[in-house]
Design a protein around this motif. Structure first.
Motif, PDB file in Angstrom:
ATOM      1  N   VAL B  26       0.824  -1.201   0.000  1.00 56.72           N
ATOM      2  CA  VAL B  26       0.000   0.000   0.000  1.00 56.72           C
ATOM      3  C   VAL B  26       0.862   1.255   0.000  1.00 56.72           C
ATOM      4  N   LEU B  27       1.951   1.203   0.746  1.00 59.84           N
ATOM      5  CA  LEU B  27       2.867   2.351   0.773  1.00 59.84           C
ATOM      6  C   LEU B  27       4.253   1.849   0.389  1.00 59.84           C
ATOM      7  N   LYS B  28       4.876   2.595  -0.519  1.00 58.01           N
ATOM      8  CA  LYS B  28       6.184   2.142  -1.003  1.00 58.01           C
ATOM      9  C   LYS B  28       7.213   3.240  -0.779  1.00 58.01           C
ATOM     10  N   ASP B  29       8.051   3.028   0.174  1.00 54.55           N
ATOM     11  CA  ASP B  29       9.208   3.900   0.387  1.00 54.55           C
ATOM     12  C   ASP B  29       8.842   5.380   0.428  1.00 54.55           C
ATOM     13  N   VAL B  30       7.916   5.692   1.305  1.00 52.80           N
ATOM     14  CA  VAL B  30       7.449   7.078   1.407  1.00 52.80           C
ATOM     15  C   VAL B  30       8.345   7.853   2.360  1.00 52.80           C
ATOM     16  N   ILE B 219      -0.650  11.714  -3.631  1.00 45.33           N
ATOM     17  CA  ILE B 219      -0.153  10.359  -3.443  1.00 45.33           C
ATOM     18  C   ILE B 219      -0.861   9.452  -4.432  1.00 45.33           C
ATOM     19  N   GLN B 220      -0.103   8.582  -5.063  1.00 48.75           N
ATOM     20  CA  GLN B 220      -0.681   7.698  -6.069  1.00 48.75           C
ATOM     21  C   GLN B 220       0.035   6.354  -6.021  1.00 48.75           C
ATOM     22  N   ASP B 221      -0.744   5.287  -5.993  1.00 45.65           N
ATOM     23  CA  ASP B 221      -0.188   3.930  -5.943  1.00 45.65           C
ATOM     24  C   ASP B 221       0.875   3.761  -4.864  1.00 45.65           C
ATOM     25  N   GLY B 222       0.673   4.411  -3.754  1.00 46.32           N
ATOM     26  CA  GLY B 222       1.555   4.194  -2.613  1.00 46.32           C
ATOM     27  C   GLY B 222       2.842   5.000  -2.642  1.00 46.32           C
TER      28      GLY B 222
END
Lengths: 389, 232
Positions: B26-30, B219-222
């Motif tokens: 859901v979240l990628k390296d934010v 935010i888009q696609d995590g």
């Protein structure tokens, strides 16, 4: 968060769904009420039996001679020798039989006992008016009688029987004393009887020899040894154990109270089961409540409720349910046992111990059956809880 | 322009859910910094991961990977109880569905976080009444949520969020369940709170709502697609 605050929340939540809360508590209410009412009845029966037994006299041994072969009874003089047995305080030989008592046109068949003056202390019978039988009455075979309150009522109505005369099997006796009322024992009414001197009774009842002796031991401690010595003496006389029986009043008392204790425990146990079932009811509703309030739990957690806060909230809720049910149950159980005591012949004794015990038990059930649901609520993750509606 | 230590310091944060055998990232390296007093809008279509990000920022969930420092404290290392305490003291939540407890009055709802903080009754009452006054609902404090309009309920929710004087207000679609006019009023109220010094993080999918913020993060696609940065 402190306890008062949790308590307020719990009460609020219980009050917001009164019918459900009441139905949840019903199991506990019925359980507690049943425990109190049933155990009260059981204990009432127990104390009833104990008083009746004690009405027979204290430290009492009863010797009954049924007879075998030649010797079927003891002579009056022989019976008195049992007073010399170590541990024995007093001996009261009795010759008894049924007699027709007549006063004018009233007549009744009544249990008549020929007694000695020792009967007064051994059997704990006293006169409320007049005098008891004296040694001189025995010596001179006086035709005098003591009358029980029941028989006095039958023959003389409300007038004072002392000084009046009565016909016993056609022979005229003077009533010298009215016995104090003793109520009824297990066998029969203690107040329907006539007592006459033992020497007179031998003739009136045409019964030679003594067939029953009441023996009073010096104390509870000497009872067993005295009983053994008496048994030995009787065996020596009759040569067979079948010729006589010796009852120990204490044994009978113990047996009776153990029976009634068993009764109390059985009744209490059955009622305890319903209390347990009531606890399961609480757990069931609390689990439903946790499910229903998942979102509420989520909100509370999001704004800062700790696990412990949620746990105590639900635990206090179930304990409050238990306590409230317990209180109502105590009220109903107490009322019910009072009603039973008033409107039935059963005697009831409610002890505070059992009231306290039943109440504490309902509290404990609130805790025990609240732990699982409360723990389930406390463990919910806030995001999962917030996601459900 | 920024204070020495950001209030929120997120770096390399990743989160995924297990859906059977598959992992749903859901979240990628934010990575994200938010400072005291900012008014930030996080915008993105549904499924973009913005709600998960809010849950992370709000300490409602802990990331699988990466670091999140709130006020210098690493959230991943904290116990469940400490997380509750942090939510209570540092965060105020405003939800789309208001999430008021229906059995309590407006005042009691506002008091609730203060109860969990363990404040004495008098102080609680005072703070709760103050914050109801700030949202202009003093007159309705004894009403239950069901007796209030949607806008009023959201105001009570805002009063509850600010009662404990938290440093961050997290608003998740605060206007989503309201009509346009009421929504505008609520956003106006949130703006005022920002001007009074609250840090605001607003989650929305509505650009007009987001445009009220000083900084817009898409935010888009995590992943963070655009970080508008602070408006000067």
């Amino acid at each position: 968060m402190n306890i008062t605050q949790s308590l307020k929340m719990a009460v609020k939540s219980i009050m917001s769904n009164k019918l459900r809360s009441f139905l949840t508590m019903l199991g506990i209410i019925i359980g507690v009420a049943a425990v109190i009412a049933l155990v009260s009845v059981g204990q009432g029966a127990a104390s009833n039996i104990t008083t009746q037994m004690q009405g027979l006299g204290t430290n009492l041994l009863t010797v009954n001679i049924s007879g075998r072969g030649v010797a079927t009874s003891l002579s009056y003089e022989e019976s008195l020798t049992y007073a010399a047995v170590p541990g024995v305080k007093e001996v009261s030989p009795v010759i008894s039989g049924q007699v027709t008592a007549k006063n004018g046109t009233d007549n009744v068949t009544v249990q008549t006992e020929g007694i000695t003056p020792e009967y007064e202390t051994v059997r704990d019978y006293h006169v409320q008016a007049g005098r008891f039988i004296l040694p001189i009455d025995i010596e001179y075979r006086q035709r005098i009688a003591l009358i029980g309150t029941g028989t006095a009522q039958d023959l003389f109505g409300t007038s004072n029987p002392v000084g009046q005369s009565v016909l016993l099997n056609g022979q005229r006796f003077t009533i010298v004393g009215l016995l104090a009322s003793k109520g009824s024992s297990l066998q029969s009414s203690n107040d329907d009887k006539i007592l006459i001197p033992i020497s007179t009774a031998e003739r009136l009842l045409k019964s030679k020899g003594v067939r029953s002796i009441y023996i009073q031991a010096q104390s509870t401690d000497t009872m067993d040894s005295a009983m053994n010595l008496i048994k030995a003496k009787l065996l020596n006389k009759f040569g067979s154990e079948d010729a006589y029986t010796v009852f120990n009043q204490q044994d009978m008392l113990d047996t009776a109270s153990s029976i009634s204790n068993t009764l109390s425990i059985a009744l209490g146990g059955i009622a305890g089961i319903s209390l347990f079932v009531g606890g399961i009811g609480i757990m069931n509703i609390m689990l439903v409540s946790v499910n229903e309030r998942t979102r509420e739990i989520g909100i509370r957690k999001a704004i800062g409720a700790k696990r412990r806060d949620i746990l105590t909230q639900f635990l206090i809720e179930s304990v409050t349910l238990g306590a409230l049910g317990g209180l109502i149950g105590v009220g109903i159980g107490f009322g019910a046992s009072k009603l039973v005591g008033k409107f039935t012949s059963l005697s009831v004794s409610t002890s505070w111990n059992i009231v306290l015990l039943a109440f504490c038990f309902s509290l404990a059930i609130g805790v025990i059956f609240g732990i699982v649901p409360a723990n389930k609520a406390a463990k919910l993750k806030p995001i999962d809880a917030l996601r459900t509606d | 322009m920024s204070s020495p230590q950001p209030l929120i310091q997120i770096s390399g944060l990743s989160h995924w859910y297990k859906m059977g055998d598959e992992e749903l990232r859901v979240l990628k390296d934010v990575s994200l910094h938010i400072h005291h007093g900012e008014f930030v809008a996080i915008i993105g279509p549904s499924g973009s991961g913005k709600s998960t990000l809010m849950n992370m920022i709000g300490c409602l969930d802990v990331p699988n990977e990466g670091s999140y420092r709130l006020d210098g404290q690493e959230v991943r290392e904290l116990s469940d109880n400490r997380l509750s305490a942090i939510r209570n003291e540092k965060l105020g939540f405003i939800f789309q569905q208001f999430n008021l407890l229906s059995k309590l009055t407006a005042l009691e709802n506002v008091e609730l976080p203060l109860i969990y903080r363990g404040l004495p009754h008098k102080e609680r009452r005072m703070l709760a009444e103050q914050s109801l006054e700030r949202v202009g609902l003093s007159s309705r404090k004894l009403h239950r949520p069901s007796e209030l309009s949607g806008g009023q309920q959201q105001r009570v929710a805002i009063a509850r969020a600010i009662a404990g004087k938290p440093s961050i207000l997290l608003a998740d679609e605060p206007t989503g369940a309201l009509d346009t006019n009421t929504g505008k009023e609520i956003i106006q109220l949130i703006r005022e709170l920002n001007e009074q010094g609250h840090t605001i993080i607003l989650i929305t999918h509505d650009l007009t709502v987001a445009s009220q913020a000083d900084r817009i993060i898409h935010i888009q696609d995590g992943v963070i697609a655009i970080d508008g940065g602070a408006r000067v």
